[in-house]
Design a protein around this motif. Structure first.
Motif, PDB file in Angstrom:
ATOM      1  N   SER A   5       0.829  -1.210   0.000  1.00 60.94           N
ATOM      2  CA  SER A   5       0.000   0.000   0.000  1.00 60.94           C
ATOM      3  C   SER A   5       0.862   1.259   0.000  1.00 60.94           C
ATOM      4  O   SER A   5       0.496   2.270  -0.611  1.00 60.94           O
ATOM      5  CB  SER A   5      -0.926  -0.004   1.222  1.00 60.94           C
ATOM      6  OG  SER A   5      -0.184   0.045   2.433  1.00 60.94           O
ATOM      7  N   ARG A   6       2.013   1.206   0.657  1.00 54.59           N
ATOM      8  CA  ARG A   6       2.916   2.355   0.655  1.00 54.59           C
ATOM      9  C   ARG A   6       3.438   2.642  -0.744  1.00 54.59           C
ATOM     10  O   ARG A   6       3.579   3.807  -1.144  1.00 54.59           O
ATOM     11  CB  ARG A   6       4.081   2.114   1.606  1.00 54.59           C
ATOM     12  CG  ARG A   6       3.705   2.101   3.081  1.00 54.59           C
ATOM     13  CD  ARG A   6       4.929   1.955   3.937  1.00 54.59           C
ATOM     14  NE  ARG A   6       5.842   3.062   3.683  1.00 54.59           N
ATOM     15  CZ  ARG A   6       7.146   2.998   3.870  1.00 54.59           C
ATOM     16  NH1 ARG A   6       7.713   1.862   4.274  1.00 54.59           N
ATOM     17  NH2 ARG A   6       7.913   4.040   3.634  1.00 54.59           N
ATOM     18  N   LEU A   7       3.743   1.610  -1.505  1.00 56.98           N
ATOM     19  CA  LEU A   7       4.191   1.811  -2.881  1.00 56.98           C
ATOM     20  C   LEU A   7       3.102   2.471  -3.715  1.00 56.98           C
ATOM     21  O   LEU A   7       3.362   3.401  -4.499  1.00 56.98           O
ATOM     22  CB  LEU A   7       4.597   0.465  -3.493  1.00 56.98           C
ATOM     23  CG  LEU A   7       5.845  -0.202  -2.897  1.00 56.98           C
ATOM     24  CD1 LEU A   7       6.024  -1.595  -3.477  1.00 56.98           C
ATOM     25  CD2 LEU A   7       7.087   0.631  -3.162  1.00 56.98           C
ATOM     26  N   VAL A   8       1.861   2.004  -3.539  1.00 56.79           N
ATOM     27  CA  VAL A   8       0.745   2.590  -4.287  1.00 56.79           C
ATOM     28  C   VAL A   8       0.545   4.050  -3.891  1.00 56.79           C
ATOM     29  O   VAL A   8       0.347   4.923  -4.750  1.00 56.79           O
ATOM     30  CB  VAL A   8      -0.540   1.767  -4.047  1.00 56.79           C
ATOM     31  CG1 VAL A   8      -1.739   2.440  -4.709  1.00 56.79           C
ATOM     32  CG2 VAL A   8      -0.377   0.348  -4.589  1.00 56.79           C
ATOM     33  N   LEU A   9       0.607   4.342  -2.604  1.00 54.07           N
ATOM     34  CA  LEU A   9       0.422   5.714  -2.135  1.00 54.07           C
ATOM     35  C   LEU A   9       1.521   6.638  -2.656  1.00 54.07           C
ATOM     36  O   LEU A   9       1.253   7.810  -2.972  1.00 54.07           O
ATOM     37  CB  LEU A   9       0.393   5.747  -0.607  1.00 54.07           C
ATOM     38  CG  LEU A   9      -0.859   5.197   0.077  1.00 54.07           C
ATOM     39  CD1 LEU A   9      -0.681   5.185   1.591  1.00 54.07           C
ATOM     40  CD2 LEU A   9      -2.089   6.006  -0.305  1.00 54.07           C
ATOM     41  N   SER A  10       2.738   6.137  -2.748  1.00 51.48           N
ATOM     42  CA  SER A  10       3.844   6.969  -3.239  1.00 51.48           C
ATOM     43  C   SER A  10       3.578   7.430  -4.666  1.00 51.48           C
ATOM     44  O   SER A  10       3.679   8.627  -4.978  1.00 51.48           O
ATOM     45  CB  SER A  10       5.153   6.192  -3.166  1.00 51.48           C
ATOM     46  OG  SER A  10       5.482   5.862  -1.845  1.00 51.48           O
ATOM     47  N   PHE A  11       3.209   6.501  -5.532  1.00 50.27           N
ATOM     48  CA  PHE A  11       2.950   6.866  -6.925  1.00 50.27           C
ATOM     49  C   PHE A  11       1.663   7.676  -7.054  1.00 50.27           C
ATOM     50  O   PHE A  11       1.548   8.528  -7.950  1.00 50.27           O
ATOM     51  CB  PHE A  11       2.887   5.614  -7.794  1.00 50.27           C
ATOM     52  CG  PHE A  11       4.228   4.949  -7.977  1.00 50.27           C
ATOM     53  CD1 PHE A  11       5.214   5.540  -8.756  1.00 50.27           C
ATOM     54  CD2 PHE A  11       4.514   3.748  -7.356  1.00 50.27           C
ATOM     55  CE1 PHE A  11       6.450   4.943  -8.921  1.00 50.27           C
ATOM     56  CE2 PHE A  11       5.745   3.145  -7.512  1.00 50.27           C
ATOM     57  CZ  PHE A  11       6.715   3.742  -8.288  1.00 50.27           C
ATOM     58  N   TYR A  12       0.699   7.438  -6.173  1.00 49.16           N
ATOM     59  CA  TYR A  12      -0.534   8.221  -6.213  1.00 49.16           C
ATOM     60  C   TYR A  12      -0.255   9.680  -5.847  1.00 49.16           C
ATOM     61  O   TYR A  12      -0.761  10.606  -6.500  1.00 49.16           O
ATOM     62  CB  TYR A  12      -1.560   7.617  -5.263  1.00 49.16           C
ATOM     63  CG  TYR A  12      -2.865   8.377  -5.207  1.00 49.16           C
ATOM     64  CD1 TYR A  12      -3.641   8.560  -6.349  1.00 49.16           C
ATOM     65  CD2 TYR A  12      -3.311   8.935  -4.005  1.00 49.16           C
ATOM     66  CE1 TYR A  12      -4.827   9.264  -6.295  1.00 49.16           C
ATOM     67  CE2 TYR A  12      -4.496   9.638  -3.950  1.00 49.16           C
ATOM     68  CZ  TYR A  12      -5.253   9.799  -5.090  1.00 49.16           C
ATOM     69  OH  TYR A  12      -6.427  10.510  -5.038  1.00 49.16           O
ATOM     70  N   ILE A  23       0.795  10.284   5.332  1.00 48.72           N
ATOM     71  CA  ILE A  23       0.246   8.979   5.716  1.00 48.72           C
ATOM     72  C   ILE A  23       1.240   7.877   5.386  1.00 48.72           C
ATOM     73  O   ILE A  23       1.418   6.917   6.156  1.00 48.72           O
ATOM     74  CB  ILE A  23      -1.098   8.743   5.001  1.00 48.72           C
ATOM     75  CG1 ILE A  23      -2.152   9.732   5.513  1.00 48.72           C
ATOM     76  CG2 ILE A  23      -1.578   7.311   5.190  1.00 48.72           C
ATOM     77  CD1 ILE A  23      -3.470   9.654   4.777  1.00 48.72           C
ATOM     78  N   ASN A  24       1.915   8.009   4.256  1.00 45.72           N
ATOM     79  CA  ASN A  24       2.910   7.012   3.859  1.00 45.72           C
ATOM     80  C   ASN A  24       4.055   6.954   4.874  1.00 45.72           C
ATOM     81  O   ASN A  24       4.512   5.865   5.249  1.00 45.72           O
ATOM     82  CB  ASN A  24       3.441   7.350   2.466  1.00 45.72           C
ATOM     83  CG  ASN A  24       4.040   6.168   1.770  1.00 45.72           C
ATOM     84  OD1 ASN A  24       4.569   5.258   2.397  1.00 45.72           O
ATOM     85  ND2 ASN A  24       3.972   6.162   0.462  1.00 45.72           N
ATOM     86  N   VAL A  25       4.520   8.110   5.312  1.00 46.09           N
ATOM     87  CA  VAL A  25       5.587   8.146   6.308  1.00 46.09           C
ATOM     88  C   VAL A  25       5.117   7.523   7.621  1.00 46.09           C
ATOM     89  O   VAL A  25       5.871   6.794   8.287  1.00 46.09           O
ATOM     90  CB  VAL A  25       6.058   9.597   6.526  1.00 46.09           C
ATOM     91  CG1 VAL A  25       7.059   9.669   7.674  1.00 46.09           C
ATOM     92  CG2 VAL A  25       6.691  10.149   5.255  1.00 46.09           C
TER      93      VAL A  25
END
Length: 345
Positions: A28-35, A137-139
């Motif tokens: 989910s963190r990978l998805v959030l980064s690109f989002y 949120i990712n952090v």
């Protein structure tokens, strides 16, 4: 009995490593980064289109205004030649003057309205604030996945690698976002990204070459600064400063663009500093805070950069020493073989 189905059932129902909760958090963190990066890219594209439209509209108004001024000039020239009756020249000249003045007043009024509306509407950029929230949120999830892994006893080598990879992807997306918003950050972003990915490669190769020794397990030969930086799992003054700047330094320019009032404070502070004025005048205290916080983050990022370069240089030294050792071994073996051949001869 040891091989009975009852004994093997718990192993068969064990959750696959790919579906460990900490690993799902990393996905989910990978998805959030690109989002978050996609939001910033879309916002920059929209702002560029709005700027082009504004320039086109402004150019049209300026063209009409220039035409009216030109017509007024030629009407004055015709009036001076006496080719038209004086009354006609006066009427034409006054009409053109009034029309040109009306266009100028309308243009100034429109600019004033736009500036007031911009100051009100651009007190915050909603899309950039959304991207900022996604990155924050990712952090936060970065500190959560390790706790969940220990709590649920779902630690794995895949999870450790995914955590490091998700961290690098997150920082890469934040640096690219900042560079999209401000082209002056392109070179620092490229430098930081290159060193971060080189550090990832160096640390993983260290694990393979030194009998599985984790890259965070320092040696006595390491400098004291590096040892203190890593002590207590970064829970020290230098470690928290460096790791915090590692994530917050690329996020800070995004904050200044998401809240233009803060960015304006920074620009004002730079201008006043160039004039030699004090930051405490004309709202300069806010600029001092903005620039002071930015300076702290930049200094912390430089500290982390020095630590990263230390690991990269360490890998270079190891590779060079291995090459030289292999060369000495080859020369030694080659000399022994030639010596045996000489004895046989």
């Amino acid at each position: 009995m040891a091989d009975s189905p009852q004994h093997l059932r718990p192993a068969s129902t064990r959750l696959p490593v790919l579906l460990y909760i900490p690993n799902l958090i990393c996905y989910s963190r990978l998805v959030l980064s690109f989002y978050g990066l996609s939001i910033v890219a879309h916002t920059v594209t929209r702002q560029q289109e709005d700027a082009r439209h504004a320039a086109h509209d402004g150019g049209s108004s300026c063209s009409v205004q220039a035409m009216m001024q030109t017509a007024t000039f030629y009407a004055t020239q015709v009036s001076n030649t006496g080719l038209l009756p004086h009354a006609a020249n006066t009427l034409l000249g006054k009409g053109l003057d009034h029309l040109s003045a009306a266009l100028v007043d309308d243009g100034n009024r429109q600019k004033a309205n736009n500036s007031n509306g911009t100051a009100f509407l651009r007190s915050a950029e909603p899309d950039l604030l959304a991207a900022l929230l996604v990155f924050v949120i990712n952090v936060a999830l970065d500190s959560l996945d390790g706790y969940v892994a220990r709590r649920l006893n779902q630690t794995s080598q895949l999870g450790a690698m995914l955590d490091i990879f998700a961290d690098n992807v997150l920082r890469s997306c934040m640096w690219v976002s900042s560079a999209l918003l401000d082209a002056r950050l392109a070179l620092p972003a490229l430098l930081c990204l290159s060193v971060e990915w080189a550090t990832l490669l160096a640390t993983q190769l260290v694990v393979q070459r030194e009998d599985g020794r984790h890259w965070k397990m320092l040696r006595d030969a390491d400098p004291r600064l590096v040892q203190y930086f890593f002590s207590n799992n970064f829970r020290n003054a230098l470690g928290m400063w460096g790791i915090g700047s590692l994530f917050l330094a690329p996020l800070y320019p995004l904050l200044l663009h998401a809240v233009p009032a803060l960015g304006h404070m920074g620009i004002t502070g730079l201008q006043m500093e160039g004039r030699g004025d004090r930051w405490g005048q004309d709202g300069g205290l806010g600029a001092k805070v903005v620039w002071g916080l930015g300076s702290v983050l930049v200094a912390g990022r430089i500290l982390s950069l020095a630590i990263e370069l230390y690991f990269v240089w360490g890998l270079v030294v190891v590779l060079v020493e291995e090459e030289e050792e292999e060369g000495r071994w080859v020369r030694k073996v080659g000399g022994a073989v030639l010596g045996e051949r000489h004895k046989v001869a």
